[in-house]
Design an enzyme around this catalytic site. Sequence first.
Site: not given
Length: 154
Positions: A43-44
């Site tokens: 997600c990062t």
Amino acid sequence: MIEVGQKAPQLKIATSDGETVDLAAPGAPLVLYFYPKDDTPGCTREAVDFTTLTEEFRKAGAKIVGVSRDPMARHVKFATKYGLKVALASDEDGRVSDAFGTWGEKSLYGRKYMGMARATFLIGSDGIVKRVWPKVKVAGHAEEVLAAVRELAA
């Protein structure tokens, strides 16, 4: 899951940049990407990749909004930690992810649980879904979405 050609749901979402986005009438192309959880590796990477291309999306006339079920305070912390330039929206009540069909049963190491599918929707300024990426692989995804936005603008 919502498909190409369908109208986006009649929903409005508040974003971390203080705006409210009308999904059914965004007024400009909207990249709405759903992701499982703030501050996790995939997600990062996805948020950083979109951030890197923010100016290119802006030049193409599109806005980017990332959606997860994390609370807004966690979004703010996540954005600050990584210098994110994309708007993030909190879907704590699940109404947006349910409407788009991105919340469902997942499996990890044989354990079943409910979670967010990593998916992206390109919504035209008219509120019609123009492209759907139902099972996103993070590597190269932001670039692929940018190419679709440019194609839509042409």
